[in-house]
Design a protein around this motif. Structure first.
Motif, PDB file in Angstrom:
ATOM      1  N   ARG A  20     -10.385  11.121  -7.121  1.00 58.25           N
ATOM      2  CA  ARG A  20      -9.224  10.364  -6.643  1.00 58.25           C
ATOM      3  C   ARG A  20      -8.863  10.848  -5.240  1.00 58.25           C
ATOM      4  N   VAL A  21      -9.034   9.976  -4.259  1.00 57.29           N
ATOM      5  CA  VAL A  21      -8.745  10.352  -2.873  1.00 57.29           C
ATOM      6  C   VAL A  21      -7.439   9.744  -2.365  1.00 57.29           C
ATOM      7  N   VAL A  22      -6.952   8.701  -3.043  1.00 58.45           N
ATOM      8  CA  VAL A  22      -5.692   8.055  -2.638  1.00 58.45           C
ATOM      9  C   VAL A  22      -4.825   7.871  -3.883  1.00 58.45           C
ATOM     10  N   PRO A  23      -3.846   8.731  -4.123  1.00 56.31           N
ATOM     11  CA  PRO A  23      -2.956   8.542  -5.273  1.00 56.31           C
ATOM     12  C   PRO A  23      -2.315   7.157  -5.225  1.00 56.31           C
ATOM     13  N   ASP A  24      -2.354   6.454  -6.363  1.00 58.80           N
ATOM     14  CA  ASP A  24      -1.805   5.098  -6.467  1.00 58.80           C
ATOM     15  C   ASP A  24      -2.467   4.139  -5.486  1.00 58.80           C
ATOM     16  N   GLY A  25      -3.748   4.379  -5.189  1.00 62.21           N
ATOM     17  CA  GLY A  25      -4.487   3.515  -4.272  1.00 62.21           C
ATOM     18  C   GLY A  25      -5.072   2.297  -4.967  1.00 62.21           C
ATOM     19  N   ARG A  26      -6.170   1.810  -4.427  1.00 66.91           N
ATOM     20  CA  ARG A  26      -6.792   0.591  -4.967  1.00 66.91           C
ATOM     21  C   ARG A  26      -7.192   0.787  -6.433  1.00 66.91           C
ATOM     22  N   PRO A  27      -7.011  -0.250  -7.260  1.00 67.96           N
ATOM     23  CA  PRO A  27      -7.440  -0.128  -8.661  1.00 67.96           C
ATOM     24  C   PRO A  27      -8.955  -0.032  -8.756  1.00 67.96           C
ATOM     25  N   CYS A  28      -9.417   0.726  -9.747  1.00 67.27           N
ATOM     26  CA  CYS A  28     -10.848   0.937  -9.959  1.00 67.27           C
ATOM     27  C   CYS A  28     -11.218   0.416 -11.354  1.00 67.27           C
ATOM     28  N   PRO A  29     -12.409  -0.134 -11.529  1.00 67.80           N
ATOM     29  CA  PRO A  29     -12.835  -0.572 -12.868  1.00 67.80           C
ATOM     30  C   PRO A  29     -12.818   0.522 -13.913  1.00 67.80           C
ATOM     31  N   CYS A  30     -12.793   1.797 -13.492  1.00 72.85           N
ATOM     32  CA  CYS A  30     -12.740   2.893 -14.465  1.00 72.85           C
ATOM     33  C   CYS A  30     -11.368   2.994 -15.123  1.00 72.85           C
ATOM     34  N   GLY A  31     -10.380   2.262 -14.598  1.00 69.21           N
ATOM     35  CA  GLY A  31      -9.038   2.288 -15.166  1.00 69.21           C
ATOM     36  C   GLY A  31      -8.036   3.085 -14.365  1.00 69.21           C
ATOM     37  N   ARG A  32      -8.502   3.824 -13.363  1.00 72.47           N
ATOM     38  CA  ARG A  32      -7.593   4.615 -12.535  1.00 72.47           C
ATOM     39  C   ARG A  32      -7.390   3.922 -11.186  1.00 72.47           C
ATOM     40  N   HIS A  33      -6.653   4.587 -10.305  1.00 74.94           N
ATOM     41  CA  HIS A  33      -6.392   4.059  -8.970  1.00 74.94           C
ATOM     42  C   HIS A  33      -6.782   5.091  -7.918  1.00 74.94           C
TER      43      HIS A  33
END
Length: 313
Positions: free
Chosen positions: A158-171
């Motif tokens: 994770r390089v940007v907290p609350d950044g772009r959504p990712c298919p893995c389910g995180r941002h």
């Protein structure tokens, strides 16, 4: 004798006959089917096609998914139908020769270490920059897998907290900012923020969903200012990620592979400079060499075949 290496991806099953010097002697390709049985039939078909022209000792499979540490089964593959599948047992029975199984980025790292851009390096990292980011790490020439066979999953740092959504389910995952998909997303964002700025991308791509990293890279090579800015953003995020990786693994060489690496002349130098500026201890430590793949899109095929040959040696 040579072996057959097969890159089993979500779009295509690409196979090649590879000799002990890493040369691809023959190749073929089919579309990836959607069911387990059909996929295994497709793999059998490409092997049979190549074996009609060559005598081979073994088959290596490079799979875009999680492979168990014993390398006998696929736990999960997001774009393939295998779930907890005993792939080696099944395919060995179908093909009648020894079968080696490996994660595709690990196989690619082996290919580059044995015959390509990472040859001779003690600590070598391969980054496959495509739709996402795959990674393979070699320590002392041996694949590092982690405790459960899934390391290193660097694309989801994770390089940007609350950044772009990712298919893995995180941002905010690294691959959402440094991949072919990321390049397209950045271009769309730049066009939206600067509606009056001229760009061939604005004229040629009316639907943002149709934007691709390949299209942005082509426009950047032609000098389009928005595409160039998107490429500079990719370079910055690549440099940021390389600095994080250097703090953890301190690699001797990093090999850039995958579709995005074909455009490396547009971003690699800037990424190196950014990495050198932001890495811990900047200016007071050796830096990893950043190189592009020498084996191109055959990297995983060569690595898978090499691992298969090593298994039967």
């Amino acid at each position: 004798m040579p072996a057959i290496g097969i890159d089993v991806g979500g779009t295509s099953v690409r196979a090649g006959v590879v000799d002990e010097q890493g040369a691809v002697l023959d190749s073929t390709c089919v579309a990836t089917p959607g069911s387990e049985d059909a996929l295994e039939e497709a793999i059998t078909a490409v092997v049979d096609e190549l074996r009609a022209r060559h005598t081979v000792d073994a088959v290596g499979l490079a799979v875009a998914g999680f492979v168990r540490p014993d390398r006998q089964s696929v736990m999960f593959a997001p774009h393939l139908p295998w779930r907890g599948a005993p792939v080696v047992e099944r395919m060995s029975k179908r093909l009648g020769v020894p079968v080696a199984l490996e994660h595709d980025a690990n196989a690619a790292a082996v290919g580059e270490h044995r015959f390509g851009a990472a040859r001779g390096a003690d600590v070598a990292l391969l980054l496959a920059l495509g739709t996402g980011i795959g990674a393979g790490l070699l320590l002392g020439g041996e694949i590092f897998r982690g405790a459960h066979g899934v390391a290193p999953e660097l694309g989801h740092l994770r390089v940007v907290p609350d950044g772009r959504p990712c298919p893995c389910g995180r941002h905010g995952c690294w691959e959402r900012y440094c991949s072919g998909t990321a390049l397209a997303a950045t271009a769309v964002e730049l066009l939206a923020r600067q509606p009056a700025r001229p760009s061939v991308l604005r004229r040629d791509v009316v639907d943002p969903a149709a934007m691709t990293g390949l299209r942005v890279a082509r426009a950047a090579r032609e000098g389009d200012p928005v595409a160039r800015e998107a490429m500079a953003e990719l370079a910055r995020w690549l440099g940021e990620g390389l600095a994080l990786i250097a703090d953890v693994y301190d690699p001797e060489v990093v090999v850039l592979a995958g579709g995005v690496a074909a455009s490396a002349p547009l971003f690699a130098d800037e990424a190196r400079e950014h990495y050198a500026r932001v890495v811990t201890g900047a200016g007071h430590r050796p830096l990893a060499r950043i190189r592009t793949s020498q084996l191109g899109d055959a990297t995983a095929i060569v690595g898978a075949a090499t691992l298969a040959l090593e298994r039967v040696a």
